[in-house]
Each structure stands twice: as structure tokens, then as C-alpha cells.
Design an enzyme around this catalytic site. Structure first.
Site, PDB file in Angstrom:
ATOM      1  N   ASP A  89      -4.004   4.952   3.801  1.00  0.00           N
ATOM      2  CA  ASP A  89      -2.538   4.456   3.513  1.00  0.00           C
ATOM      3  C   ASP A  89      -1.691   5.560   4.122  1.00  0.00           C
ATOM      4  O   ASP A  89      -0.585   5.594   3.711  1.00  0.00           O
ATOM      5  CB  ASP A  89      -2.409   4.716   1.954  1.00  0.00           C
TER       6      ASP A  89
ATOM      7  N   ARG B 194      -4.930   8.497  -2.768  1.00  0.00           N
ATOM      8  CA  ARG B 194      -4.138   9.149  -1.907  1.00  0.00           C
ATOM      9  C   ARG B 194      -3.850  10.581  -1.821  1.00  0.00           C
ATOM     10  O   ARG B 194      -2.945  11.177  -0.992  1.00  0.00           O
ATOM     11  CB  ARG B 194      -2.612   8.408  -1.916  1.00  0.00           C
TER      12      ARG B 194
ATOM     13  N   ARG C  59       4.953   4.776 -10.578  1.00  0.00           N
ATOM     14  CA  ARG C  59       4.612   5.953  -9.846  1.00  0.00           C
ATOM     15  C   ARG C  59       4.964   7.376 -10.219  1.00  0.00           C
ATOM     16  O   ARG C  59       4.448   8.086 -11.040  1.00  0.00           O
ATOM     17  CB  ARG C  59       4.649   5.613  -8.145  1.00  0.00           C
TER      18      ARG C  59
ATOM     19  N   HIS D 163       7.546   1.085  -6.126  1.00  0.00           N
ATOM     20  CA  HIS D 163       8.597   2.047  -5.589  1.00  0.00           C
ATOM     21  C   HIS D 163       9.850   1.882  -5.673  1.00  0.00           C
ATOM     22  O   HIS D 163      10.305   0.404  -5.090  1.00  0.00           O
ATOM     23  CB  HIS D 163       8.031   2.522  -4.233  1.00  0.00           C
TER      24      HIS D 163
ATOM     25  N   CYS E  80       8.847   2.381   4.342  1.00  0.00           N
ATOM     26  CA  CYS E  80       7.660   2.885   3.838  1.00  0.00           C
ATOM     27  C   CYS E  80       6.979   3.759   4.806  1.00  0.00           C
ATOM     28  O   CYS E  80       6.424   4.674   4.911  1.00  0.00           O
ATOM     29  CB  CYS E  80       6.633   2.191   3.280  1.00  0.00           C
TER      30      CYS E  80
HETATM   31  N1  ARG Z   1      -0.761   1.308  -0.413  1.00  0.00           N
HETATM   32  C1  ARG Z   1       0.490   2.399  -0.641  1.00  0.00           C
HETATM   33  C2  ARG Z   1       0.500   2.728  -2.169  1.00  0.00           C
HETATM   34  O1  ARG Z   1       0.434   1.796  -3.064  1.00  0.00           O
HETATM   35  C3  ARG Z   1       1.535   1.672  -0.176  1.00  0.00           C
HETATM   36  C4  ARG Z   1       3.043   2.563  -0.244  1.00  0.00           C
HETATM   37  C5  ARG Z   1       4.140   1.992   0.178  1.00  0.00           C
HETATM   38  N2  ARG Z   1       5.192   2.898   0.317  1.00  0.00           N
HETATM   39  C6  ARG Z   1       6.230   3.015   0.003  1.00  0.00           C
HETATM   40  N3  ARG Z   1       7.233   3.956   0.205  1.00  0.00           N
HETATM   41  N4  ARG Z   1       6.862   2.022  -0.875  1.00  0.00           N
HETATM   42  O2  ARG Z   1       0.578   3.700  -2.443  1.00  0.00           O
END
Ligand code: ARG
Length: 274
Positions: A73, A98, A144, A173, A267
Site C-alpha cells: 500500500d 501499514r 481511521r 478517508h 491518495c
Molecule cells: N489500501 C489503503 C488503505 O486502506 C488505501 C489508502 C488510500 N489512501 C487515501 N489517502 N485515501 O489504507
């Protein structure tokens, strides 16, 4: 009538990007990710190269960070930090999958940001959830970044922070549900926010653009603007038409391979603000 025609001015930007050399979907931490579906990494790289070349053609500087094979990612550079006034705040991911990205991004930002780097103590997913606009920062929570992290950002970056609660898991996000163009203009998907969030956005930005659910699902809001040009997903056609009406120059590109990981153009882009 075209609103704002002729007054939209581009400002040269500096971005940090990470090539999707090792992009893959090996785990699922948002509703877009399905590890059973194959990922076309070559296609992701080709779309990403197009974006990088476009930024350069528009006069922007693109800095790079080396991708690491164990971090599929890492291409989503927006989650690598938040840089305001030369000061870089690192990140702390909600998901352990991550967390390995935290230190590499912090080390890279230490060399790019003139005002030093700071480590957050609370869950904070960088520009994925924190969007500077004018002198303030809009901050997302609900999926998040944690709400208490908003105050930490305000303290470290010395900016007022306004909290917005996200309610639709597809738009987990803030940068998937709201896009900043200018010091005083944003676009958003109203249904992605709770009542208080919708009310706050409408009060802060009376001229805000409301986009359709279809354009948001195409990741249209996950766009990057330099004040005049708006680089966005080609499929978000209604949104592009509205941007033209407001005096912007929308540039639609294909960027759908990275949507398999739940991300788009924004992103993949972290702005380094001096
Ligand atoms: N797979 C990543 C996650 O779920 C995607 C992140 C996307 N980033 C963003 N800035 N919206 O964390």
C-alpha cells in the site's frame, strides 16, 4: 454563466509520490479491497507514470520515495505524512498491515521538509484525513484517524483544525469524500458526513460543490488541484462539468487500477508545503 473564469491561478507545487512497483491487494482494510481479485501491477504503474508526467507537464516538482516489496500500500503517499509550513508530521496507522510505512516516510520527509519532522502519538493517517485549506485544516475521523489526533495536529502544526465525522465505509478517508481546490472552495459528498459535519462544511464554504454519489464512487473527489487545474478520475464527468462551470480546468485521467486498493489520484500524492 461561468463563475470565477479567468481568476483561477495555478501555483507550482511540490509533491511526493511512490511508484506502485509492488502494489498488490494482500489484505482487506477497506471495502474496496478484495484479495481474491487479481491486481494488474503493470497497469497500475502505467497509470501512475501518466500522473507523474502530467504533474511535471503542469510545472510541478515530483519527489519520489523508494517503494518496498513488503509494503503493497506504500503507493498511497498521501498517507505518509502531512507537511504544512515546512513542518512535517509523520503518521501512525490504524492497521498493523501499514505500520511498516511510518518510518520510511518519516525518514524521506526529514530530507524534504525544512522545518523538521514530528512523530504523532495518536492514530493519524496523514493527508488521507487532514486537508489544509486556507489557514485551517479539515480533519476526518470515524474510520481511521482518531478524533483526539486532530488536537495533536493543531498543536504541532499551529493551525486551527475542524473535525468532520465520516459515516460511509466506502469513503473511509476524508480525501475520498472531500476535495480542496482553493483557499475558500471545496467539493464534497454530503452523504459521506454526519449532520454536524455537513453543517460545518456548508457554514465554512457556502459555495462548496456537492458531487453525486456516482462521481464519488468513481473516486472523483480524490482529485488534486493546483488552484487552476484539477487532475481527477476521467469517469467523474458530472463533477468535471461543474468544475469547468466554476472556472477550473479539469483534466481527467484513467487511474482505476489503484482503486482496487481503495485509493485514487489524491491518495497517490502527498503535497510538500513550504
Ligand atoms: N489500501 C489503503 C488503505 O486502506 C488505501 C489508502 C488510500 N489512501 C487515501 N489517502 N485515501 O489504507
Amino acid at each position: 454563466m461561468t463563475l470565477g473564469a479567468g481568476v483561477r491561478r495555478a501555483r507550482a507545487r511540490r509533491y511526493l509520490m511512490c511508484r506502485p512497483t509492488y502494489f498488490d491487494v494482500r489484505y482487506a482494510i477497506n471495502p474496496w479491497m478484495d484479495p481474491r481479485q487479481p491486481v494488474n501491477t503493470d497497469r497500475a504503474c502505467a497509470q501512475w507514470e501518466t500522473l507523474r508526467a502530467l504533474y511535471r507537464d503542469l510545472g510541478h516538482t515530483v519527489e519520489l520515495i523508494d517503494p518496498l516489496p513488503s509494503l503493497p500500500d506504500m503507493v498511497y503517499a498521501a498517507n505518509g505524512g502531512l507537511v504544512v509550513g515546512g513542518r512535517a508530521l509523520g503518521v501512525r496507522f490504524r492497521h498493523p498491515e501499514r505500520s511498516g510505512e511510518q518510518e520510511p516516510y518519516l525518514r524521506r520527509l526529514a530530507r524534504l521538509a525544512s522545518g523538521g519532522v514530528y512523530r504523532p502519538t495518536l492514530v493519524n493517517e496523514g493527508e488521507g484525513d487532514f486537508l489544509p485549506v486556507g489557514g485551517m485544516i479539515l480533519a476526518g475521523t470515524g474510520f481511521r484517524s482518531e478524533r483526539a489526533a486532530h488536537a495533536e495536529v493543531a498543536r504541532i502544526l499551529c493551525r486551527p483544525v475542524h473535525s468532520l465525522t465520516l459515516v460511509d465505509p466506502r469513503f473511509y478517508h476524508l480525501d475520498t469524500a472531500l476535495c480542496v481546490f482553493d483557499d475558500d472552495l471545496v467539493a464534497y459528498l454530503p452523504a459521506a458526513f454526519d449532520d454536524a459535519g455537513r453543517g460545518l462544511i456548508a457554514a465554512l464554504f457556502p459555495a462548496a460543490i456537492r458531487v453525486s454519489e456516482a462521481d464519488a464512487v468513481a473516486f472523483g473527489l480524490n482529485a488534486v488541484s493546483d488552484g487552476r487545474h484539477v487532475v481527477l478520475a476521467a469517469a467523474a464527468e458530472g463533477f468535471a462539468a461543474e468544475l469547468r462551470h466554476r472556472g477550473f480546468e479539469p483534466i481527467g485521467i484513467e487511474f482505476d487500477e489503484l482503486r482496487r486498493g481503495g485509493g485514487g489520484i489524491k491518495c497517490a500524492t502527498l503535497e510538500i508545503r513550504s
